[in-house]
Scaffold this motif. Structure first.
Motif, short mmCIF file in Angstrom:
data_model
loop_
_atom_site.label_atom_id
_atom_site.label_comp_id
_atom_site.label_asym_id
_atom_site.label_seq_id
_atom_site.Cartn_x
_atom_site.Cartn_y
_atom_site.Cartn_z
N ILE A 23 -3.77 2.80 -23.49
CA ILE A 23 -5.02 2.07 -23.70
C ILE A 23 -5.29 1.99 -25.20
O ILE A 23 -5.53 3.01 -25.85
CB ILE A 23 -6.17 2.78 -22.99
N THR A 25 -7.66 1.25 -28.02
CA THR A 25 -9.10 1.10 -28.26
C THR A 25 -9.36 0.95 -29.75
O THR A 25 -8.48 1.20 -30.58
CB THR A 25 -9.88 2.31 -27.73
N LYS A 32 -6.22 -5.28 -32.22
CA LYS A 32 -5.63 -4.71 -31.00
C LYS A 32 -4.77 -5.73 -30.26
O LYS A 32 -3.66 -5.43 -29.84
CB LYS A 32 -6.73 -4.17 -30.09
N GLN A 95 -11.37 -5.72 -19.65
CA GLN A 95 -12.74 -5.56 -19.14
C GLN A 95 -13.25 -6.79 -18.40
O GLN A 95 -14.23 -6.72 -17.68
CB GLN A 95 -13.70 -5.20 -20.29
N THR A 118 -5.61 -3.53 -23.61
CA THR A 118 -6.65 -3.46 -24.64
C THR A 118 -7.97 -3.78 -23.96
O THR A 118 -8.00 -4.42 -22.89
CB THR A 118 -6.44 -4.45 -25.79
N ASN A 121 -14.96 -3.30 -27.02
CA ASN A 121 -15.84 -2.13 -27.18
C ASN A 121 -17.08 -2.19 -26.30
O ASN A 121 -17.58 -1.17 -25.86
CB ASN A 121 -16.31 -2.01 -28.63
N PHE A 124 -15.70 -1.18 -22.76
CA PHE A 124 -14.48 -0.40 -22.56
C PHE A 124 -14.34 0.59 -23.71
O PHE A 124 -13.71 0.32 -24.70
CB PHE A 124 -13.28 -1.35 -22.54
N LEU A 125 -14.97 1.73 -23.57
CA LEU A 125 -15.05 2.70 -24.65
C LEU A 125 -14.31 3.97 -24.30
O LEU A 125 -13.88 4.19 -23.18
CB LEU A 125 -16.51 3.03 -24.96
N SER A 126 -14.18 4.86 -25.29
CA SER A 126 -13.51 6.13 -25.05
C SER A 126 -14.17 6.89 -23.91
O SER A 126 -13.50 7.52 -23.10
CB SER A 126 -13.55 6.98 -26.33
N ILE A 129 -12.98 5.63 -20.65
CA ILE A 129 -11.61 6.03 -20.35
C ILE A 129 -11.57 7.43 -19.76
O ILE A 129 -10.91 7.70 -18.76
CB ILE A 129 -10.74 5.97 -21.63
N GLU A 139 -4.90 7.22 -24.63
CA GLU A 139 -5.63 6.39 -25.58
C GLU A 139 -4.95 6.35 -26.95
O GLU A 139 -4.56 7.39 -27.49
CB GLU A 139 -7.06 6.90 -25.75
N ARG A 141 -6.04 5.11 -30.53
CA ARG A 141 -7.17 4.63 -31.31
C ARG A 141 -6.66 3.81 -32.50
O ARG A 141 -5.89 4.30 -33.33
CB ARG A 141 -7.99 5.82 -31.81
#
Length: 415
Positions: A23, A25, A32, A95, A118, A121, A124-126, A129, A139, A141
């Motif tokens: 993933i 992020t 991304k 998303q 991908t 934000n 679809f955030l940390s 996840i 993940e 980053r």
């Protein structure tokens, strides 16, 4: 123009066939999609993966609207799997897919599929996840451009690149814009039309003015110690406005979740514990910070400190603010206690180093000031002062190192 993102390409390569959903992020517009659909895609082709075994789907493309449910996506992919050879899924802006978690988790049960996604934000955030995949997601980053990546595509000298980078930051598209007015307009619009809109929509923020005022304060005081209660008191005394520390804490969390800012906690080096009273906040992209302030407050010392912080994160370090307690005697003979600060404690596994940011060491007093906190740390980890002057790595008689910012940022092996 080709911008090299080899750091992230290597991370994708190293995670191939690990049985997890990869993933990617990071801040929106940080690159991304380009990483996944151009850089990684070309790598796969060059390394023998047949084109018909690489499935690319951009869900923000209207032609893929029929695939925006978990059932439709899963059924579509199953129909494409025609043999037992490896298939690689590159799913961009996941998303858009309703209940995408079900589809992605379903792909984990198909042995010859390797999944990369991908996400935006705003949805679809940390934190998402961690909640949705519970150990089945890996993940990666992605940060905006480092100075090294930036100079690889900048047409001017290193000093010209530094000036541009310090003003406009590392969002890749700024390199395609020629005029200062274009870059400034792009960053301002991006902040208001994308990042702030994402936060307001996601968290259903009712008082947008409060949210923006907190962001303005963080922008003006980048690298300064603060906390929600202190901010609440400041608004009460200076602006005669009441914003609860609980509300401010939520706002700051929103900015962190959207990858706009990062929090550096204070760490007592001798006591080996975190100090929870205050923290420092740095912007993930210095150009966005400058845009938020209409490019008015661009003091090089503060911007350089923020850039060094980001560089340490990019290189995989966890970064805290160091606090050193020093005891002495007053003129009356009483024991005194003071706190000295080290800008950054950077940790990666068993590796640790201390970093000070100093625009210059032009006087003996300034030199002593920057070294004093180092001298009160008794361990043998590296201690580095990064200065604006263009100097190579130097080490004094007690082991404290000094290096110019250019060499620090452009030499990958310096740490």
């Amino acid at each position: 123009m080709q911008i090299t993102r080899n750091l992230y390409l290597e991370k994708l390569i190293n995670r191939r066939k690990n049985g997890l959903i990869k993933i990617v992020t990071g801040m929106r517009r940080s690159g991304k999609s380009y990483l996944l659909n151009t850089i990684f895609y070309n790598y796969l082709l060059q390394n023998g993966i047949p084109k018909d075994h690489i499935v690319q789907i951009a869900f923000d493309d209207i032609q893929n609207k029929p695939l925006r449910t978990a059932e439709a996506l899963y059924s579509h992919i199953k129909q494409l799997i025609s043999d037992e050879k490896e298939y690689i899924l590159l799913l961009d802006e996941i998303q858009f897919v309703k209940e995408f978690e079900d589809a992605l988790n379903g792909f984990l049960h198909i042995q010859n599929i390797d999944v990369y996604v991908t996400g935006s934000n705003s949805k679809f955030l940390s934190s998402d996840i961690i909640t949705e995949f519970r150990g089945r997601g890996d993940e990666i980053r992605m940060h905006t451009l480092s100075f090294s990546e930036y100079t690889s595509a900048h047409s001017g000298t290193k000093d010209e690149a530094w000036d541009d980078f310090m003003n406009y930051g590392g969002l890749p598209y700024t390199l395609y814009l020629q005029e200062a007015e274009e870059k400034e307009a792009y960053l301002k619009n991006l902040f208001s039309q994308v990042y702030m809109s994402d936060i307001i929509e996601r968290h259903r923020v009712k008082n947008e003015t409060e949210l923006e005022e907190i962001l303005d304060f963080l922008s003006s005081s980048v690298g300064s110690l603060t906390n929600p209660l202190k901010l609440s008191n400041t608004f009460k005394s200076v602006k005669h406005k009441v914003i609860s520390d609980h509300t401010i804490k939520n706002y700051i969390n929103y900015f962190e979740d959207a990858f706009i800012i990062n929090k550096a906690k204070r760490y007592d080096i001798k006591g080996k514990k975190y100090i929870n009273s205050s923290a420092k906040y740095y912007f993930s992209d210095i150009g966005l910070r400058n845009a938020r302030l209409n490019f008015r407050q661009t003091e090089e010392s503060h911007l350089m400190e923020n850039i060094i912080y980001n560089e340490l994160l990019i290189r995989g370090y966890s970064v805290d603010v160091g606090v050193v307690e020093v005891f002495g005697k007053s003129t009356e003979g009483k024991t005194t206690k003071s706190q000295l600060e080290i800008d950054f404690i950077a940790t990666k596994g068993s590796k640790k180093l201390y970093v000070q940011s100093a625009l210059n060491l032009s006087t003996e007093d300034k030199m002593n000031q920057e070294m004093r906190s180092f001298k009160n740390v008794s361990d043998n980890f590296r201690k580095i002062i990064v200065v604006r002057d263009n100097i190579k790595l130097r080490r004094n008689e007690i082991g404290i190192e000094t290096i110019g910012i250019m060499n620090f940022l452009l030499n990958e092996d310096i740490l």
